[in-house]
Design a protein around this motif. Structure first.
Motif, PDB file in Angstrom:
ATOM      1  N   LEU A  36       0.838  -1.210   0.000  1.00 54.93           N
ATOM      2  CA  LEU A  36       0.000   0.000   0.000  1.00 54.93           C
ATOM      3  C   LEU A  36       0.870   1.256   0.000  1.00 54.93           C
ATOM      4  CD1 LEU A  36      -2.829  -1.143   2.431  1.00 54.93           C
ATOM      5  CD2 LEU A  36      -3.084  -0.580   0.001  1.00 54.93           C
ATOM      6  N   ALA A  37       1.994   1.190   0.690  1.00 52.81           N
ATOM      7  CA  ALA A  37       2.900   2.342   0.691  1.00 52.81           C
ATOM      8  C   ALA A  37       3.453   2.577  -0.715  1.00 52.81           C
ATOM      9  CB  ALA A  37       4.039   2.124   1.686  1.00 52.81           C
ATOM     10  N   MET A  38       3.796   1.502  -1.417  1.00 54.92           N
ATOM     11  CA  MET A  38       4.276   1.663  -2.791  1.00 54.92           C
ATOM     12  C   MET A  38       3.191   2.304  -3.654  1.00 54.92           C
ATOM     13  SD  MET A  38       5.767  -1.167  -5.473  1.00 54.92           S
ATOM     14  CE  MET A  38       4.237  -2.012  -5.798  1.00 54.92           C
ATOM     15  N   HIS A  39       1.965   1.807  -3.532  1.00 54.58           N
ATOM     16  CA  HIS A  39       0.878   2.384  -4.335  1.00 54.58           C
ATOM     17  C   HIS A  39       0.590   3.826  -3.917  1.00 54.58           C
ATOM     18  CE1 HIS A  39      -0.248  -1.005  -6.911  1.00 54.58           C
ATOM     19  NE2 HIS A  39       0.375  -1.698  -5.976  1.00 54.58           N
ATOM     20  N   ALA A  40       0.825   4.138  -2.653  1.00 57.50           N
ATOM     21  CA  ALA A  40       0.640   5.524  -2.195  1.00 57.50           C
ATOM     22  C   ALA A  40       1.678   6.446  -2.838  1.00 57.50           C
ATOM     23  CB  ALA A  40       0.728   5.587  -0.668  1.00 57.50           C
ATOM     24  N   THR A  41       2.882   5.939  -3.115  1.00 61.92           N
ATOM     25  CA  THR A  41       3.859   6.793  -3.814  1.00 61.92           C
ATOM     26  C   THR A  41       3.420   7.042  -5.261  1.00 61.92           C
ATOM     27  OG1 THR A  41       5.359   5.064  -4.656  1.00 61.92           O
ATOM     28  CG2 THR A  41       5.785   5.888  -2.421  1.00 61.92           C
ATOM     29  N   MET A  42       2.639   6.124  -5.824  1.00 66.13           N
ATOM     30  CA  MET A  42       2.133   6.326  -7.192  1.00 66.13           C
ATOM     31  C   MET A  42       1.046   7.392  -7.208  1.00 66.13           C
ATOM     32  SD  MET A  42       1.687   2.342  -8.251  1.00 66.13           S
ATOM     33  CE  MET A  42       2.892   1.110  -7.765  1.00 66.13           C
ATOM     34  N   LEU A  43       0.122   7.278  -6.244  1.00 62.24           N
ATOM     35  CA  LEU A  43      -0.986   8.236  -6.156  1.00 62.24           C
ATOM     36  C   LEU A  43      -0.485   9.652  -5.930  1.00 62.24           C
ATOM     37  CD1 LEU A  43      -3.719   6.589  -3.930  1.00 62.24           C
ATOM     38  CD2 LEU A  43      -3.777   6.998  -6.385  1.00 62.24           C
ATOM     39  N   THR A  44       0.690   9.764  -5.313  1.00 65.49           N
ATOM     40  CA  THR A  44       1.224  11.087  -4.981  1.00 65.49           C
ATOM     41  C   THR A  44       2.313  11.504  -5.956  1.00 65.49           C
ATOM     42  OG1 THR A  44       2.651   9.972  -3.384  1.00 65.49           O
ATOM     43  CG2 THR A  44       0.639  10.959  -2.546  1.00 65.49           C
ATOM     44  N   SER A  45       2.466  10.761  -7.047  1.00 67.85           N
ATOM     45  CA  SER A  45       3.401  11.174  -8.092  1.00 67.85           C
ATOM     46  C   SER A  45       2.771  12.279  -8.923  1.00 67.85           C
ATOM     47  CB  SER A  45       3.738   9.981  -8.994  1.00 67.85           C
ATOM     48  OG  SER A  45       4.512   9.044  -8.293  1.00 67.85           O
TER      49      SER A  45
END
Lengths: 333, 333
Positions: B258-267
């Motif tokens: 989820l943290a990895m996907h959170a870095t995508m959402l905040t790219s």
């Protein structure tokens, strides 16, 4: 410092008794473009960061206040009396405790909310702001805007921003007593700006925004980067508002909202306000934008989306999103 | 240092000519429990952080290599020749450039992949690992595991972890040449551990994981907290694997994903590999877990989910997720 200390600081000692039979107040709902997400003081609702919102003009809360005929507070929301055991009624009575002329004085609150409650549409913001305005009228405090904003904040942090139309900035402040943590209207108009409300669900949330922000602040490893994200968002929003740059306003607000939701996904335990339709609508917005249409969104602690755009593309928005409710925040400007 | 320098360091100078008519290799796919997301060196695929994976046993890639009868490389994937213009064929030829006995030597690669390509199921990991194993056989390099892992890494970072069954740890390393950035099998068995593959889409991704990790690393304000997140995940995973604690393994892996996907959402621009069914399945997993069932997930750079659980709840998983494919990573242990 507790809430009562703040009230004693702000309210004249000779204005503790009702001055009228009824007090009235209206406050618009507000949608944060830079979100309030995390507190430096939970008792006084002092935020970690500044925030900036746009008010929803005629979507909001209208509240009347009078003495209760009973030995308890009465809260009537949209013509229905709210059970005093509910969290909603208790939050109101908790705030009213600060203002009773004597401990046996109870209030009757009659409130009309023309936005869905507890669906991430900031109804507690307009609710507590309207309540403070109604109290100000009822007791004839004649408080200045700054004091009203501070009192509204005691009810709900984002209520501090719901006292005005247009763009409003809430300064986080640094002082322990929060006397420098209040909102102000920004002196900018943007008549062609539009918000589009996309209601995805009116159901009550499983996790209140209050719980959500505490959990994010306490457990998300990404929360440490949140204040920097907000500071950058604030800078972009100020520029965007001054120059009427919808791309800058929209992208800054959208990134800020996604960052807030990213702190939720990375909380422990993780939580997510998105519903599947939230995601499909976000993907639709991105696709429309890829085709060159300057359409953006923001999302609060709930599944609903708020589209951000200017009037030039209102027809496109209406044709793409059948059930959208379009709001012109500067309607009367 | 470029890739050729590394190859010259590792491969004996007297082993530059094919030693057999055909070389063969099999490598399992691997699912990262602590993800590889961000590079300190793009040429050599050196990662920012350690990572840790579990191999999918008999799901993977089987590759044969021989001399091409033509003046170009041939790549045959699952019985179909791949056009040399495709990104897939070009990535393979790019790696093969490092190993040609002379510039006019071309390879014929015949590869069988029993997992869907490019759907976030790490097919490039097993693909490049199998290719390096086939080359090792074809040239009879007789390299040690560490050298094979480094060579596989040149093709695809996560390929460095696909040379073994079971749990594998890839050490990020610190050296410029990446000679300390290789994977190793961990000496732990966990026969009751299960992975459940939930295929949500086999479509090619719009954004490759390579592009995705670069964008996250370069633009997400939350990326700065990612290395700390991974370090904490690694520590939890080590403990979980040693003590066979599925709650700790599952929660650590899920939070990391989820943290990895959170870095995508905040790219910037934001991106999201989730499809609406990804979200609904995540919510279903959370609901099942709320009822006391120790079921967790991880998700790579794609819409599919990989369930993490132990055999005690296999029946529940099968009844709740009709199309799940359950894998026992320690099948032969």
């Amino acid at each position: 410092m507790n809430q009562m200390d703040i009230v004693n600081l702000l309210i004249p000692h000779d204005r503790k008794m009702p001055a009228k039979m009824e007090g009235h107040g209206y406050a618009p709902s507000n949608i944060a473009l830079a979100k309030y997400w995390g507190k430096r003081n939970k008792t006084l609702n002092l935020p970690i960061t500044d925030s900036l919102s746009i008010s929803l003009f005629d979507k909001g809360t209208s509240t009347s206040i009078e003495a209760s005929p009973y030995t308890h507070d009465m809260v009537i929301l949209n013509d229905r009396e709210i059970d005093s055991d509910t969290l909603f009624a208790q939050r109101i009575s908790h705030l009213l405790n600060l203002f009773r002329p004597d401990p046996s004085f109870y209030f009757k609150i009659t409130t009309i909310n023309n936005i869905p409650s507890a669906a991430g549409l900031a109804s507690s913001a307009s609710g507590f702001a309207a309540l403070i305005l109604a109290l100000n009228d009822f007791f004839q405090w004649e408080l200045d805007d700054k004091s009203l904003s501070i009192l509204a904040r005691l009810g709900s942090g984002s209520a501090s921003r719901s006292l005005w139309h247009g763009f409003v900035e809430w300064h986080a402040g640094v002082s322990e007593d929060g006397m420098d943590s209040y909102a102000e209207k920004l002196p900018y108009q943007w008549p062609s700006l539009r918000l589009g409300i996309l209601i995805i669900s009116n159901r009550e949330k499983n996790i209140t925004s209050r719980e959500g922000m505490n959990r994010s602040q306490q457990t998300s490893p990404f929360y440490s980067a949140w204040p920097t994200q907000v500071a950058q968002t604030m800078e972009k929003l100020h520029t965007a508002i001054k120059t009427k740059d919808i791309e800058l306003l929209g992208s800054a607000a959208e990134q800020n909202a996604l960052a807030m939701h990213a702190t939720m996904l990375t909380s422990s335990p993780a939580f997510c306000y998105w519903q599947t339709e939230t995601l499909s609508q976000i993907q639709k917005i991105w696709q429309i934008r890829n085709e060159g249409v300057p359409l953006y969104f923001t999302e609060d602690a709930g599944p609903n989306l708020k589209l951000l755009f200017t009037d030039e593309i209102s027809d496109i928005v209406r044709s793409e999103f059948r059930d959208v409710e379009i709001i012109a925040p500067f309607h009367l400007s």
